[in-house]
Design a protein around this motif. Structure first.
Motif, PDB file in Angstrom:
ATOM      1  N   SER A 388       3.156  -1.547  -4.037  1.00 19.73           N
ATOM      2  CA  SER A 388       1.869  -1.944  -4.613  1.00 19.73           C
ATOM      3  C   SER A 388       0.932  -2.563  -3.592  1.00 19.73           C
ATOM      4  CB  SER A 388       2.109  -2.937  -5.758  1.00 19.73           C
ATOM      5  OG  SER A 388       2.788  -4.098  -5.274  1.00 19.73           O
ATOM      6  N   GLN A 389       1.476  -3.018  -2.468  1.00 18.45           N
ATOM      7  CA  GLN A 389       0.660  -3.657  -1.440  1.00 18.45           C
ATOM      8  C   GLN A 389       0.459  -2.764  -0.213  1.00 18.45           C
ATOM      9  OE1 GLN A 389       2.108  -7.606  -0.521  1.00 18.45           O
ATOM     10  NE2 GLN A 389       2.355  -8.151  -2.670  1.00 18.45           N
ATOM     11  N   LEU A 390       0.789  -1.503  -0.327  1.00 25.92           N
ATOM     12  CA  LEU A 390       0.589  -0.549   0.768  1.00 25.92           C
ATOM     13  C   LEU A 390      -0.641   0.316   0.482  1.00 25.92           C
ATOM     14  CD1 LEU A 390       4.282   0.569   1.448  1.00 25.92           C
ATOM     15  CD2 LEU A 390       2.812  -0.713   3.016  1.00 25.92           C
ATOM     16  N   VAL A 391      -1.512   0.416   1.474  1.00 21.41           N
ATOM     17  CA  VAL A 391      -2.749   1.224   1.467  1.00 21.41           C
ATOM     18  C   VAL A 391      -3.451   1.237   0.097  1.00 21.41           C
ATOM     19  CG1 VAL A 391      -2.146   2.690   3.410  1.00 21.41           C
ATOM     20  CG2 VAL A 391      -1.307   3.308   1.150  1.00 21.41           C
ATOM     21  N   PRO A 392      -3.752   0.088  -0.461  1.00 22.87           N
ATOM     22  CA  PRO A 392      -4.454   0.092  -1.755  1.00 22.87           C
ATOM     23  C   PRO A 392      -5.865   0.655  -1.672  1.00 22.87           C
ATOM     24  CG  PRO A 392      -4.345  -2.141  -0.856  1.00 22.87           C
ATOM     25  CD  PRO A 392      -3.476  -1.286   0.009  1.00 22.87           C
ATOM     26  N   ASP A 393      -6.496   0.584  -0.501  1.00 22.28           N
ATOM     27  CA  ASP A 393      -7.872   1.058  -0.365  1.00 22.28           C
ATOM     28  C   ASP A 393      -7.974   2.579  -0.268  1.00 22.28           C
ATOM     29  OD1 ASP A 393      -8.567  -1.596  -0.393  1.00 22.28           O
ATOM     30  OD2 ASP A 393      -8.736  -1.750   1.798  1.00 22.28           O
ATOM     31  N   LEU A 394      -6.852   3.271  -0.275  1.00 21.69           N
ATOM     32  CA  LEU A 394      -6.883   4.743  -0.211  1.00 21.69           C
ATOM     33  C   LEU A 394      -6.347   5.372  -1.496  1.00 21.69           C
ATOM     34  CD1 LEU A 394      -5.645   5.321   3.463  1.00 21.69           C
ATOM     35  CD2 LEU A 394      -7.967   5.631   2.580  1.00 21.69           C
ATOM     36  N   ARG A 395      -6.223   4.598  -2.536  1.00 19.58           N
ATOM     37  CA  ARG A 395      -5.730   5.142  -3.799  1.00 19.58           C
ATOM     38  C   ARG A 395      -6.638   6.274  -4.274  1.00 19.58           C
ATOM     39  NH1 ARG A 395      -1.885   2.209  -2.751  1.00 19.58           N
ATOM     40  NH2 ARG A 395      -0.684   0.949  -4.229  1.00 19.58           N
ATOM     41  N   GLY A 396      -5.998   7.367  -4.695  1.00 22.91           N
ATOM     42  CA  GLY A 396      -6.730   8.512  -5.208  1.00 22.91           C
ATOM     43  C   GLY A 396      -7.167   9.510  -4.150  1.00 22.91           C
ATOM     44  N   LYS A 397      -6.932   9.220  -2.875  1.00 22.28           N
ATOM     45  CA  LYS A 397      -7.353  10.118  -1.799  1.00 22.28           C
ATOM     46  C   LYS A 397      -6.245  11.133  -1.482  1.00 22.28           C
ATOM     47  CE  LYS A 397     -11.171   7.802  -1.216  1.00 22.28           C
ATOM     48  NZ  LYS A 397     -12.454   8.345  -1.725  1.00 22.28           N
ATOM     49  N   LEU A 483       4.277   6.480   8.148  1.00 24.77           N
ATOM     50  CA  LEU A 483       3.042   6.530   7.358  1.00 24.77           C
ATOM     51  C   LEU A 483       3.239   7.348   6.080  1.00 24.77           C
ATOM     52  CD1 LEU A 483       0.329   6.948  10.143  1.00 24.77           C
ATOM     53  CD2 LEU A 483       0.663   4.982   8.630  1.00 24.77           C
ATOM     54  N   THR A 484       3.877   8.499   6.193  1.00 26.17           N
ATOM     55  CA  THR A 484       4.090   9.311   4.993  1.00 26.17           C
ATOM     56  C   THR A 484       5.023   8.621   4.015  1.00 26.17           C
ATOM     57  OG1 THR A 484       5.665  10.512   6.405  1.00 26.17           O
ATOM     58  CG2 THR A 484       3.565  11.591   5.944  1.00 26.17           C
ATOM     59  N   GLU A 485       6.034   7.917   4.517  1.00 27.54           N
ATOM     60  CA  GLU A 485       6.926   7.163   3.638  1.00 27.54           C
ATOM     61  C   GLU A 485       6.191   6.009   2.974  1.00 27.54           C
ATOM     62  OE1 GLU A 485      10.089   5.527   1.566  1.00 27.54           O
ATOM     63  OE2 GLU A 485       9.835   7.545   2.405  1.00 27.54           O
ATOM     64  N   ALA A 486       5.239   5.418   3.689  1.00 29.37           N
ATOM     65  CA  ALA A 486       4.461   4.327   3.091  1.00 29.37           C
ATOM     66  C   ALA A 486       3.682   4.823   1.882  1.00 29.37           C
ATOM     67  CB  ALA A 486       3.521   3.737   4.138  1.00 29.37           C
ATOM     68  N   PHE A 487       3.070   6.005   1.972  1.00 30.04           N
ATOM     69  CA  PHE A 487       2.335   6.553   0.828  1.00 30.04           C
ATOM     70  C   PHE A 487       3.295   6.911  -0.303  1.00 30.04           C
ATOM     71  CE2 PHE A 487      -0.926   6.990   4.054  1.00 30.04           C
ATOM     72  CZ  PHE A 487      -2.103   6.768   3.349  1.00 30.04           C
ATOM     73  N   ARG A 488       4.458   7.447   0.038  1.00 28.86           N
ATOM     74  CA  ARG A 488       5.421   7.809  -0.997  1.00 28.86           C
ATOM     75  C   ARG A 488       5.987   6.574  -1.696  1.00 28.86           C
ATOM     76  NH1 ARG A 488      10.847   9.155  -2.079  1.00 28.86           N
ATOM     77  NH2 ARG A 488      11.521   8.036  -0.215  1.00 28.86           N
ATOM     78  N   ARG A 489       6.185   5.486  -0.938  1.00 24.15           N
ATOM     79  CA  ARG A 489       6.744   4.269  -1.512  1.00 24.15           C
ATOM     80  C   ARG A 489       5.845   3.682  -2.594  1.00 24.15           C
ATOM     81  NH1 ARG A 489       8.565  -0.633   2.393  1.00 24.15           N
ATOM     82  NH2 ARG A 489      10.002   1.004   3.130  1.00 24.15           N
ATOM     83  N   GLY A 491       4.436   5.199  -4.904  1.00 20.55           N
ATOM     84  CA  GLY A 491       4.582   5.921  -6.157  1.00 20.55           C
ATOM     85  C   GLY A 491       3.314   6.599  -6.615  1.00 20.55           C
ATOM     86  N   ALA A 492       2.229   6.464  -5.841  1.00 16.98           N
ATOM     87  CA  ALA A 492       0.937   7.031  -6.218  1.00 16.98           C
ATOM     88  C   ALA A 492       0.677   8.370  -5.537  1.00 16.98           C
ATOM     89  CB  ALA A 492      -0.179   6.040  -5.874  1.00 16.98           C
ATOM     90  N   TRP A 493       1.535   8.796  -4.632  1.00 13.69           N
ATOM     91  CA  TRP A 493       1.334  10.051  -3.912  1.00 13.69           C
ATOM     92  C   TRP A 493       2.628  10.878  -3.897  1.00 13.69           C
ATOM     93  CZ3 TRP A 493      -1.351   5.768  -2.054  1.00 13.69           C
ATOM     94  CH2 TRP A 493      -2.714   5.940  -1.780  1.00 13.69           C
ATOM     95  N   LYS A 552      -2.734  22.303  -8.923  1.00 12.56           N
ATOM     96  CA  LYS A 552      -2.955  21.071  -9.664  1.00 12.56           C
ATOM     97  C   LYS A 552      -1.738  20.161  -9.527  1.00 12.56           C
ATOM     98  CE  LYS A 552      -6.135  22.975 -13.097  1.00 12.56           C
ATOM     99  NZ  LYS A 552      -6.402  23.168 -14.554  1.00 12.56           N
ATOM    100  N   HIS A 553      -2.008  18.873  -9.358  1.00  3.78           N
ATOM    101  CA  HIS A 553      -0.940  17.903  -9.174  1.00  3.78           C
ATOM    102  C   HIS A 553      -1.198  16.700 -10.067  1.00  3.78           C
ATOM    103  CE1 HIS A 553       0.606  19.953  -5.558  1.00  3.78           C
ATOM    104  NE2 HIS A 553      -0.672  20.153  -5.250  1.00  3.78           N
ATOM    105  N   ASP A 554      -0.141  16.073 -10.496  1.00  2.95           N
ATOM    106  CA  ASP A 554      -0.258  14.847 -11.271  1.00  2.95           C
ATOM    107  C   ASP A 554      -0.696  13.682 -10.398  1.00  2.95           C
ATOM    108  OD1 ASP A 554       0.606  16.232 -13.499  1.00  2.95           O
ATOM    109  OD2 ASP A 554       2.718  15.704 -13.172  1.00  2.95           O
ATOM    110  N   LYS A 555      -0.365  13.783  -9.102  1.00  7.00           N
ATOM    111  CA  LYS A 555      -0.710  12.724  -8.158  1.00  7.00           C
ATOM    112  C   LYS A 555      -1.451  13.337  -6.971  1.00  7.00           C
ATOM    113  CE  LYS A 555       3.716  10.407  -9.086  1.00  7.00           C
ATOM    114  NZ  LYS A 555       4.967   9.910  -8.445  1.00  7.00           N
TER     115      LYS A 555
END
Length: 713
Positions: A388-397, A483-489, A491-493, A552-555
């Motif tokens: 929840s505290q990883l790359v919050p400013d890139l949510r949805g990108k 970096l890729t693991e950080a986005f996966r951790r 749960g939003a990507w 199409k993707h859910d995330k």
């Protein structure tokens, strides 16, 4: 009394008595046949015969010579099929028939009895051979030519032929012997002075006096003959191994900008073979591999033989050799104390000692680094950060991390390559701006050079300095955050990898945190390979769009994409085709066939630079066109080079810097990195900030709102 008929076999005495008197017991014993040129040994004369000596009473050298000659005759007798002995009477009859077939002997002479002990005449010989009932044996066939050739190459046969030539041509033999000795001495000296970098090859480098030669000669002169030969052979073989290491260092410095690591780099040799197979074909790769193995063995053997040759020469006159060594040693010490140089190179050389120290220190450093890096890899500033505290400013990108093979600073600043690449970067920047995208660019110093792309990938994604294979194995076996693991951790990507260069199992995908990986065989490509590259970058990007990004993707997606069209040898290079005509890649058949051949570029520095620049233009254009075509408001592209090209292209002592760009439509994305001081557009300014590649991960995570929580170890 009627004449007795001989019943002796081929091994008995060939002569017939021709008398009516029965032979005595002594006459019945066949006398041993002795060749005219053979020496009669003491055993043949009998111990009681005057002048005969036993084997123990002979001088040592004569005994050795006789034994060697007897061994050689015995070996020849065993190897060459021997025909049964022909009675001398039959041989004489054959000779008589050949010489005078129409001149019969007078009847009176033919009927006259032969004198005791006299060999049979030519007229008697046929009768004796016929009466004995022994047929004339057939002449043994000549051995086949290959067998005769191999026999001629036997060491004993070669030595006998060489001695015969020496006896017949004493002056040329002495000249040739001296020339071989001088050549052996030259080989030893060159090996002791051989540099391990191509730019150090100068005539002055080989005009020095190697102290190792003086020390080695002093040791060899002090030893006995057999010990001296053994020590020289071992020392020469070791010198051959060092020569091979120096030659290997030359190639590693040329391609990877560093020396060969005798602990870590063996598996890179297989990568080199695979590269040759992809670039020039499997047959060329196989021949090159066999040739290299034979060359290594030949260098080691040749250096051993050369050292033995020199040691034999030094041992012929020890007193003279000692005087010469004293003079040369005095000269070496004088040059060393006065720091005398020739063209900037010291006359008194310690090159081999320095190289041995260098390799010894490299071994110690490798072992020590393995322990230290294992501890370093366990420390992670973001290792304990919750998702929840990883790359919050890139949510949805939609995040895309892309590497362009061999995309380095030289492509942008080299006078041969820069004009075309700079035009491409400027044109692409304007095209992206028309599509609503903007970019900022800076420099990163890669952990590798000329090759080893995976070291650059892992350094950038992990935030650790991964500059050798051992570090790579250590980090990928652990759980250091990428970096890729950080986005996966978070749960939003979802995460995905597109790896057109991967053609076998790739267990590192788990460490990178990739949910799915598409390798070279999973993107449906049916076109030709372009040298090492399995497919054009344009096709790889289109396959990524059709199979992954466009669905199409859910995330949102975080993608890790590797582009390979700019991989050496940069021939042939693909050409861009209309995106809607790509299909399964068959459209590239004609383009590949009409392209420049790898063998026309691979050894030409100028052509290599030109073609390298074109390959970078192709890859950058394909990537930016894909972004214009398929990017949207939420697309964020981070692309960079993995390392500089090899020294043949980037030049000796080139930097390890590579350009890195962040491209997005959302201005907030670029505002977050405004403090970095990066240049607007795709081309970083010459004086733009330069960071170590390992620093990017933490800066990027921090810029987009990640909170550090060091991992607990």
């Amino acid at each position: 009394m009627p004449q007795q008929t001989s019943t002796r076999g081929p091994s008995d005495t060939a002569g017939a008595t021709g008398t009516d008197t029965p032979p005595t017991a002594a006459e019945e014993l066949p006398a041993p046949r002795v060749a005219p040129d053979e020496p009669v040994t003491a055993d043949e004369r009998g111990a009681d015969e005057p002048g005969a000596r036993s084997e123990d009473e002979r001088p040592e050298e004569n005994t050795e010579a006789v034994e060697a000659e007897q061994d050689g005759e015995a070996a020849e007798a065993e190897e060459t099929p021997q025909a049964p002995e022909v009675p001398e009477a039959a041989e004489a009859a054959e000779a008589a028939e050949t010489k005078a077939p129409s001149a019969p002997a007078p009847e009176a002479e033919a009927d006259a009895p032969a004198k005791p002990g006299t060999p049979a005449t030519s007229a008697d010989a046929p009768d004796a051979a016929t009466q004995s009932g022994t047929p004339r044996p057939p002449r043994a066939p000549r051995p086949p030519l290959p067998l005769r050739f191999l026999r001629a190459l036997r060491p004993r046969a070669v030595r006998r032929a060489w001695r015969g030539w020496q006896d017949a041509h004493p002056v040329p033999a002495r000249v040739l012997s001296l020339a071989v000795t001088l050549l052996a001495l030259a080989l030893v000296v060159v090996a002791l002075l051989l540099p391990n970098k191509q730019e150090q090859f100068r005539i002055a480098a080989f005009t020095r006096i190697p102290v190792e030669a003086l020390l080695g000669a002093a040791v060899l002169v002090a030893l006995g003959r057999r010990t001296r030969t053994a020590v020289a052979a071992v020392g020469g073989a070791c010198l051959g191994v060092l020569t091979v290491l120096n030659l290997t260092d030359i190639q590693f410095n040329q391609y990877l900008g560093r020396s060969f690591n005798v602990i870590l780099d063996w598996e890179l040799l297989d990568d080199a073979r695979s590269y040759l197979a992809d670039a020039l074909g499997g047959t060329v790769a196989l021949l090159a591999t066999v040739g290299v193995v034979l060359l290594v063995l030949a260098v080691i053997a040749l250096m051993a033989l050369a050292t033995v040759r020199v040691s034999d020469f030094l041992g012929r006159d020890r007193s003279r050799t000692t005087r010469v060594l004293l003079v040369l040693s005095a000269i070496w010490m004088t040059c060393s104390s006065l720091h005398l140089h020739i063209a900037g190179v010291p006359v008194a050389s310690e090159h081999t000692v320095v190289m041995l120290k260098y390799h010894e220190q490299a071994l110690r450093s490798t072992i020590r680094d393995e322990r230290e890096f294992a501890r370093t890899a366990k420390v992670d500033a973001f290792g304990g950060t919750p998702g929840s505290q990883l790359v919050p400013d890139l949510r949805g990108k939609d995040m895309i991390f892309t590497f362009i093979e061999s995309y380095g600073r030289s492509a942008i600043e080299d006078p041969i390559m820069a004009p075309g690449v700079d035009r491409t970067l400027e044109t692409s920047t304007r095209a992206l701006a028309r599509a609503g995208f903007h970019a900022k660019s800076g420099w990163l110093t890669s952990a590798t050079y000329g090759g080893g792309s995976w070291l650059g990938h892992s350094t950038f994604m992990s935030g650790l300095w991964v500059d050798n294979q051992n570090r790579y194995r250590t980090v990928t076996a652990g759980d250091h955050l990428t970096l890729t693991e950080a986005f996966r951790r978070t749960g939003a990507w979802d995460t995905v990898g597109v790896m057109p260069g991967v053609q076998k199992g790739w267990p590192e995908a788990k460490w990178y945190g990739l949910d799915k990986v598409y390798n070279a065989f999973q993107v449906g490509y049916a076109g030709p390979k372009f040298s090492w590259s399995t497919m054009p970058d344009q096709y790889a990007l289109e396959a990524f769009q059709q199979q992954v990004h466009g669905k199409k993707h859910d995330k949102p997606l975080t993608s890790f994409v590797i582009l390979t069209s700019s991989h050496q040898p940069w021939a042939p290079i693909p050409k861009l085709v209309p995106w809607d005509r790509l299909g399964d890649g068959s459209v590239f058949q004609g383009i590949e066939a009409a392209g420049t051949k790898a063998e026309d570029v691979i050894a030409d520095p100028i052509r290599s630079r030109e073609e390298y620049g074109k390959s970078i233009q192709y890859s950058v254009t394909a990537l930016t066109q894909w972004l214009q075509r398929y990017g949207n408001d939420n697309t964020v592209l981070v692309f960079l080079g993995d390392h500089q090209p090899i020294a043949r292209v980037s030049g000796n002592h080139a930097s390890r810097d590579v350009p890195c760009s962040i491209v997005a439509k959302d201005p907030k994305v670029l505002d977050k990195i405004a403090s970095w001081g990066w240049t607007d557009g795709l081309r970083p300014a010459h004086d733009a900030p330069v960071w170590r590649m390992s620093a990017f991960r933490d800066r990027f995570l921090t810029a987009y709102g990640s909170v550090p929580h060091p991992s607990k170890r």
